[in-house]
Design a protein around this motif. Structure first.
Motif, PDB file in Angstrom:
ATOM      1  N   THR A   1      36.767  25.983  42.780  1.00 38.44           N
ATOM      2  CA  THR A   1      37.057  27.577  41.833  1.00 38.44           C
ATOM      3  C   THR A   1      38.650  27.171  41.822  1.00 38.44           C
ATOM      4  OG1 THR A   1      35.262  28.569  42.705  1.00 38.44           O
ATOM      5  CG2 THR A   1      37.060  29.804  41.767  1.00 38.44           C
ATOM      6  N   VAL A   2      39.147  27.068  43.008  1.00 37.19           N
ATOM      7  CA  VAL A   2      40.681  27.416  43.028  1.00 37.19           C
ATOM      8  C   VAL A   2      41.291  25.977  42.251  1.00 37.19           C
ATOM      9  CG1 VAL A   2      42.743  27.395  44.236  1.00 37.19           C
ATOM     10  CG2 VAL A   2      40.613  28.543  45.069  1.00 37.19           C
ATOM     11  N   SER A   3      40.789  24.869  42.540  1.00 38.43           N
ATOM     12  CA  SER A   3      41.386  23.637  41.894  1.00 38.43           C
ATOM     13  C   SER A   3      41.329  23.863  40.462  1.00 38.43           C
ATOM     14  CB  SER A   3      40.600  22.580  42.540  1.00 38.43           C
ATOM     15  OG  SER A   3      41.218  21.177  41.644  1.00 38.43           O
ATOM     16  N   ILE A   4      40.175  24.453  39.909  1.00 38.78           N
ATOM     17  CA  ILE A   4      40.033  24.444  38.416  1.00 38.78           C
ATOM     18  C   ILE A   4      40.731  25.435  37.858  1.00 38.78           C
ATOM     19  CG2 ILE A   4      38.472  25.282  36.610  1.00 38.78           C
ATOM     20  CD1 ILE A   4      36.179  24.081  38.218  1.00 38.78           C
ATOM     21  N   ALA A   5      41.126  26.603  38.530  1.00 38.06           N
ATOM     22  CA  ALA A   5      42.106  27.379  37.975  1.00 38.06           C
ATOM     23  C   ALA A   5      43.518  27.102  37.901  1.00 38.06           C
ATOM     24  CB  ALA A   5      42.040  28.863  39.037  1.00 38.06           C
ATOM     25  N   LEU A   6      43.966  26.275  39.164  1.00 36.66           N
ATOM     26  CA  LEU A   6      45.374  25.737  39.165  1.00 36.66           C
ATOM     27  C   LEU A   6      45.415  24.688  38.020  1.00 36.66           C
ATOM     28  CD1 LEU A   6      45.593  25.278  43.056  1.00 36.66           C
ATOM     29  CD2 LEU A   6      46.609  27.331  41.426  1.00 36.66           C
TER      30      LEU A   6
ATOM     31  N   PRO B   1      37.952  37.938  50.316  1.00 35.09           N
ATOM     32  CA  PRO B   1      38.093  37.515  49.095  1.00 35.09           C
ATOM     33  C   PRO B   1      39.475  37.932  48.182  1.00 35.09           C
ATOM     34  CG  PRO B   1      37.013  39.696  49.199  1.00 35.09           C
ATOM     35  CD  PRO B   1      37.395  39.330  50.628  1.00 35.09           C
ATOM     36  N   PHE B   2      40.078  36.673  47.520  1.00 31.28           N
ATOM     37  CA  PHE B   2      41.429  36.797  47.076  1.00 31.28           C
ATOM     38  C   PHE B   2      41.200  36.960  45.430  1.00 31.28           C
ATOM     39  CE2 PHE B   2      40.114  32.575  47.454  1.00 31.28           C
ATOM     40  CZ  PHE B   2      40.384  31.947  46.134  1.00 31.28           C
ATOM     41  N   SER B   3      42.358  37.322  45.147  1.00 34.36           N
ATOM     42  CA  SER B   3      42.524  37.486  43.565  1.00 34.36           C
ATOM     43  C   SER B   3      43.517  36.089  43.109  1.00 34.36           C
ATOM     44  CB  SER B   3      43.458  38.524  43.035  1.00 34.36           C
ATOM     45  OG  SER B   3      44.305  38.514  41.780  1.00 34.36           O
ATOM     46  N   LEU B   4      42.795  35.432  42.178  1.00 36.23           N
ATOM     47  CA  LEU B   4      43.490  33.896  41.690  1.00 36.23           C
ATOM     48  C   LEU B   4      44.766  34.557  40.957  1.00 36.23           C
ATOM     49  CD1 LEU B   4      40.656  32.239  39.804  1.00 36.23           C
ATOM     50  CD2 LEU B   4      41.889  31.452  42.132  1.00 36.23           C
ATOM     51  N   ARG B   5      44.792  35.803  40.384  1.00 42.90           N
ATOM     52  CA  ARG B   5      46.175  36.161  39.948  1.00 42.90           C
ATOM     53  C   ARG B   5      47.168  36.390  41.002  1.00 42.90           C
ATOM     54  NH1 ARG B   5      47.103  41.996  37.107  1.00 42.90           N
ATOM     55  NH2 ARG B   5      49.417  42.029  36.649  1.00 42.90           N
ATOM     56  N   LEU B   6      46.790  36.819  42.037  1.00 40.19           N
ATOM     57  CA  LEU B   6      47.992  37.089  43.264  1.00 40.19           C
ATOM     58  C   LEU B   6      48.193  35.708  43.618  1.00 40.19           C
ATOM     59  CD1 LEU B   6      49.270  38.657  45.508  1.00 40.19           C
ATOM     60  CD2 LEU B   6      47.150  38.726  46.766  1.00 40.19           C
ATOM     61  N   LEU B   7      47.040  34.853  43.868  1.00 45.43           N
ATOM     62  CA  LEU B   7      47.468  33.447  44.444  1.00 45.43           C
ATOM     63  C   LEU B   7      48.467  32.704  43.550  1.00 45.43           C
ATOM     64  CD1 LEU B   7      46.786  31.126  46.590  1.00 45.43           C
ATOM     65  CD2 LEU B   7      44.767  30.699  45.117  1.00 45.43           C
ATOM     66  N   LEU B   8      48.271  32.763  42.273  1.00 42.38           N
ATOM     67  CA  LEU B   8      49.136  31.953  41.314  1.00 42.38           C
ATOM     68  C   LEU B   8      50.568  32.658  41.372  1.00 42.38           C
ATOM     69  CD1 LEU B   8      46.890  31.720  38.377  1.00 42.38           C
ATOM     70  CD2 LEU B   8      47.868  29.907  39.693  1.00 42.38           C
ATOM     71  N   ALA B   9      50.680  33.942  41.553  1.00 46.53           N
ATOM     72  CA  ALA B   9      52.041  34.641  41.500  1.00 46.53           C
ATOM     73  C   ALA B   9      52.760  34.288  42.782  1.00 46.53           C
ATOM     74  CB  ALA B   9      51.581  36.190  41.604  1.00 46.53           C
TER      75      ALA B   9
ATOM     76  N   PRO C   1      49.168  42.635  42.755  1.00 45.55           N
ATOM     77  CA  PRO C   1      48.958  42.899  41.304  1.00 45.55           C
ATOM     78  C   PRO C   1      47.927  44.077  41.119  1.00 45.55           C
ATOM     79  CG  PRO C   1      48.680  40.521  41.768  1.00 45.55           C
ATOM     80  CD  PRO C   1      49.079  41.312  42.905  1.00 45.55           C
ATOM     81  N   ASP C   2      47.746  44.464  39.964  1.00 45.59           N
ATOM     82  CA  ASP C   2      46.903  45.656  40.101  1.00 45.59           C
ATOM     83  C   ASP C   2      45.464  45.519  40.481  1.00 45.59           C
ATOM     84  OD1 ASP C   2      49.075  47.125  38.907  1.00 45.59           O
ATOM     85  OD2 ASP C   2      48.408  46.784  36.753  1.00 45.59           O
TER      86      ASP C   2
END
Length: 249
Positions: free
Chosen positions: A31-36, A117-125, A205-206
């Motif tokens: 999941t994280v790899s695809i998002a990145l 559980p984490f937010s991909l938006r937060l991780l990317l930021a 993030p929100d």
């Protein structure tokens, strides 16, 4: 995407920022790899710390994301052994919600800590902010049309948001991205009381919820870091029942 064995670099690695993922959860890796990759990063994935260590040292990425609880070699031991040889930026991504684990990770040189559980938006930021402030070989540029943020100077404090660099009386203070964002929210308005909710809004993030204890823990760690360079540091004030403020007096 590479296999969990992390064998070598993909051809695209030459012109993309490379993120290494180390986690025994295949779903997280995928999941994280695809998002990145969708954000333009190249990824290398590893399913345990032993497998990752030699690859991280032999062919360093630009940033690594470690789970803490893994077989063979956990994330803490992986970071400890990595820090003997490398300043590679590292984010801990873990299901363990334990302040002692956070503290140990930061003492060993982790750059940030995000709980599952984490937010991909937060991780990317967090990834983008850490790459900007780090000495990675390809730091993230400012986006087109984006103005470079102004340096903040408040008494003995100097903050450079573009590089996430902080000094106190000219001495560097190493803050995580979250700590930097909390301090920036306070220092931008000296003397103004910021509630915990306002500080959470500044640092997360929100779509990410954190409780009051998380903000308090970050503030406590931040004070300790400043007191390591100035034992009399008292610029971050607690207003019990209300929140925190910054005093540059």
């Amino acid at each position: 995407m590479e296999t969990e064995a992390g064998q070598g670099a993909t051809p695209q690695d030459d012109d993309r920022t490379v993120i290494a993922l180390v986690d025994d959860d295949r779903n997280i890796l995928t999941t994280v790899s695809i998002a990145l990759q969708a954000e333009g990063f190249a990824t290398r994935v590893y399913s345990d710390g032993e497998q990752a260590l030699s690859a991280l040292l032999g062919n360093p990425p630009d940033l690594a994301i470690f789970d803490i609880k893994m077989p063979k070699m956990d994330g803490m031991e992986l970071l400890r052994r990595l820090r003997e040889h490398s300043p590679l930026p590292v984010i801990f991504l873990t299901s363990k919600d334990d302040e002692q684990d956070e503290e140990a990770g930061f003492q060993m040189g982790a750059d940030d800590y995000i709980a599952k559980p984490f937010s991909l938006r937060l991780l990317l930021a967090r990834i983008r902010a850490i790459l900007r402030r780090s000495d990675a070989r390809r730091p993230m540029p400012i986006e087109p049309g984006e103005l470079a943020p102004e340096v903040i100077e408040r008494g003995r404090l100097r903050m450079d948001p573009a590089r996430h660099h902080v000094t106190w009386d000219g001495k560097p203070v190493s803050l995580t991205v979250t700590e930097f964002l909390l301090l920036e929210a306070l220092a931008q308005h000296p003397g103004v009381i910021k509630s915990r909710n306002q500080l959470m809004d500044a640092a997360y993030p929100d779509d990410v919820f954190v409780d009051d204890r998380t903000v308090d823990s970050h503030i406590k760690r931040m004070r300790r870091k400043f007191r390591s360079v100035d034992g009399e540091f008292s610029a971050i004030e607690t207003l019990y029942g209300a929140g925190y403020s910054y005093s540059d007096g």
